[in-house]
Write an enzyme that holds these catalytic residues in place. Structure first.
Site, PDB file in Angstrom:
ATOM      1  CE  LYS A  96      -3.759   2.075   2.735  1.00 31.06           C
ATOM      2  NZ  LYS A  96      -4.528   1.983   4.010  1.00 31.06           N
ATOM      3  CB  SER A 131      -7.558   3.880   3.107  1.00 29.64           C
ATOM      4  OG  SER A 131      -6.814   3.144   4.069  1.00 29.64           O
ATOM      5  CB  SER A 146      -8.232   1.047   5.839  1.00 34.55           C
ATOM      6  OG  SER A 146      -8.803   2.326   5.792  1.00 34.55           O
TER       7      SER A 146
END
Lengths: 443, 443
Positions: free
Chosen positions: A79, A148, A172
């Site tokens: 990420k 996210s 997330s």
């Protein structure tokens, strides 16, 4: 064989690489091909460096069998909120366009040492908050993958890589994993070091994994974990041999917010699972109904502190949504200490909650992934568990009314990641059997 | 003459009745006619009893001149959250359909003793919260009159009665007054007794007035006020003779939420007013940015306590909106004491805020009244002043881009209702002059 490799589970691939059946180069190349084939639609990646990945794979192929790490040759997506020294790290914000951190985050360094190949950086929402990136849901491009950790969930859900890392501050990891139909593991808070991760909320931020299998996630967490000297040591085996898993079903105080149809599907699944496990209903303490707002308060106030510089010097490059979040943070400062106190109080009640059960099954998302233009979905069902610091594992296997993944999560007491994983393993198997059965009945 | 009587200001009508130019019967009859003419569209009234009102008017006409009260013969609408012994009081909820309180609320008893005629009960939102009644805006039936004192604001705005009572817990007087283009006065918290008012939030609920003139409101507040022995005594005259009013302009921390066009209109009006008053910009203390959320917390937690019985025994008769509010109340309990402490802290800063100014001009609504199907509008710009317990007066005179009323409010230090009214009087006059000037320029 190459073409279907990226779709194998992580545990299978670890085995194939260890056995020498598949080389690191072969797998990396297959994953890069799979990524290329889906990327136009999926838009899961913020940065890719195929040449560097292939070079690293060839290096790994040259390592003698006896010296190979536990994740030897495994391609992984990171990420883009997590620092990498060799790839840009932009935190989903134009303010950090082209930013190159000096060092790898602790988790990236650990993955590299374990033999993993950092394939690239996956799309994150702006600073891991709510303003979405361009990623779509692998099962329906008109829907959000969640956020996210949007790119990580979508890449694993699309079967283009077997592993990706994400972070959870509200929901997330568990939310996008549920929307994308993959296993998402948020370990106990503090178990995995967040050094080198752009902080959102230091009392909540937790790094975790996206895989298609629980066994694979388990292997990765052994590599990532163990940083906190105060963590309780996991038992050698999660359950004494022969003892059955004690499973509770916690509807949670937000149950009424789940659409009726999804509630029905979850209840039905729990009933079927109950046949094997004797699932008991667990009423959570009344105080837990305050956790959602307390978590919001902690997150808002802390992220407002963390992003003070960006706000002061690059305010015009923040999304309107983020500006609103930070303004909301200003407005909640008065409640911060009370929120911390309430969370502490609720943590003190967890011994009772887990007195008679090893794990809780709980809803993870308010139905299937929403349309992509409506944002990344609501993390409301994850906020309380994140605030409590419990391990939580998104388990795929259920489907919603539109045929898209519908999540549940398996939660255990803080420090009992072993039980959360074992619960996810057993319940995931049971859910898959059930789905299989239902499909037969439906025909 | 009769036909235009209901549209006169309250102060004028008080004078006409006192002089005997108009009889109580004549005025009551004219108001009832005006109500009947508008009610199909306006739907401002929950209960009317024309016969009783006319009977009372005839009684009053028989009272000798020397024994008449200060509001002799004045017809008044009472928000249906305030108890009346002779008319049903339903609190905007089907749970209380046909409910007849045993006693008049303190304010109703005071009005009657002062010679006012209770014409009827005006529509309130459900328990003075957010679920709207049927009332429309007198200037545009497609728009909300605001809430929760919807019927009171609309009836006065339509010119059908010269006076109505309302209550404010968040923004339920100032907001509908601004949307309907009338004077709305929320006095200092505690100045007017709330005995006999269905409680929403005991630390915030405040009774106030809707009129078309500040002088009229002043006369009514003299009748209603003075119940709290701890109230500071208002000065005999608000300002020493000859001293000019010192006016500040406080954009408030929520200024950016006001649409740009409305912001422009307010700034322009302030500039024009400044020519006469030397208005200075006042920066509110940073802590005030927490007042909106602190007020919400107090209100949510307290109303959830107040409506516990209705929720337990008649939950199915609560609107979905109200059920959500009460669930939100459950979720905020942990923050209640912190909210009270924050409000106390901010109250302690008011001496500084009002150190160099007598009154503050502040925005009151986020633009013109929204479409009626979007609810009753956002009280965000009123919440802080209600939490602080300051007097606040909605002053009409500005218009928005669609030609509808756009509010400002005049705020003074707690206990200085005299200054708030004097400020509203002077600034309202100045705003009207300015509007007049603008219209000339526009032609």
């Amino acid at each position: 064989m190459s073409a279907d490799l990226p779709g194998r589970t992580l545990a299978e691939l670890i085995g194939l690489l260890r056995a020498g059946t598949v080389s690191a180069s072969e797998l990396a190349s297959a994953c890069l091909d799979a990524v290329a084939a889906r990327e136009d639609d999926l838009r899961a990646w913020a940065h890719l460096d195929p040449d560097a990945a292939m070079a690293r794979a060839r290096e790994l192929d040259a390592v003698p069998a006896g010296e190979r790490g536990p994740l030897h040759g495994i391609p992984v997506g990171i990420k883009d909120i997590i620092d990498t020294a060799d790839l840009p790290t932009e935190y989903g914000s134009p303010i950090y366009a082209g930013h190159h951190p000096a060092e790898d985050a602790d988790v990236v360094a650990r993955l590299r040492r374990a033999g993993a190949i950092i394939l690239g950086k996956t799309v994150t929402t702006e600073f891991a908050l709510f303003h979405p990136g361009a990623t779509t849901n692998p099962h329906d491009p008109a829907r959000t993958p969640g956020g996210s950790s949007s790119g990580s969930a979508a890449a694993v859900g699309a079967g283009t890589v077997p592993l990706a890392l994400g972070t959870q501050t509200a929901g997330s990891i568990v939310r996008p994993a549920s929307y994308c139909g993959v296993v998402g593991v948020k370990p106990t808070f503090g178990r995995v070091s967040t050094r080198g991760v752009k902080a959102c909320s230091r009392s909540l931020d937790t790094i975790g994994t996206f895989t298609r299998d629980v066994d694979g996630a388990d292997a990765v967490l052994r590599v990532l974990g163990g940083v906190d000297a105060n963590d309780p040591e996991p038992a050698a085996g999660a359950l004494a041999a022969g003892r059955a898993l004690r499973v509770g079903f916690a509807r949670t105080p937000e149950w009424h917010e789940v659409p009726a149809d999804s509630r029905g599907r979850i209840e039905q699944a729990v009933q079927k699972v109950a046949a094997g496990f004797g699932v008991r209903d667990v009423e959570l303490p009344e105080a837990f109904s305050g956790l959602v707002e307390a978590q919001k308060c902690l997150m808002l106030v802390e992220v407002t502190r963390e992003l003070a510089d960006e706000r002061a010097h690059h305010g015009d490059q923040l999304s309107t949504r983020l500006q609103d979040v930070l303004a909301h943070g200003d407005r909640m400062t008065w409640a911060y200490e009370a929120a911390k106190a309430h969370v502490r109080h609720c943590r003190g009640l967890l011994d009772d909650v887990f007195g008679d059960v090893d794990v809780l099954l709980a809803p993870s998302v308010l139905g299937e992934a929403p349309p992509i233009d409506e944002g990344t979905g609501d993390p409301v069902l994850c906020r309380a568990w994140t605030a409590l610091g419990t391990p939580a594992v998104a388990v795929p296997g259920l489907t919603g009314p539109a045929g898209l993944p519908l999540g549940v999560q398996v939660v255990a007491a803080p420090g009992r990641d072993d039980l959360a994983l074992e619960g996810a393993r057993q319940l995931g198997r049971s859910l898959r059997d059930r789905e299989h059965l239902s499909s037969h009945v439906a025909r």
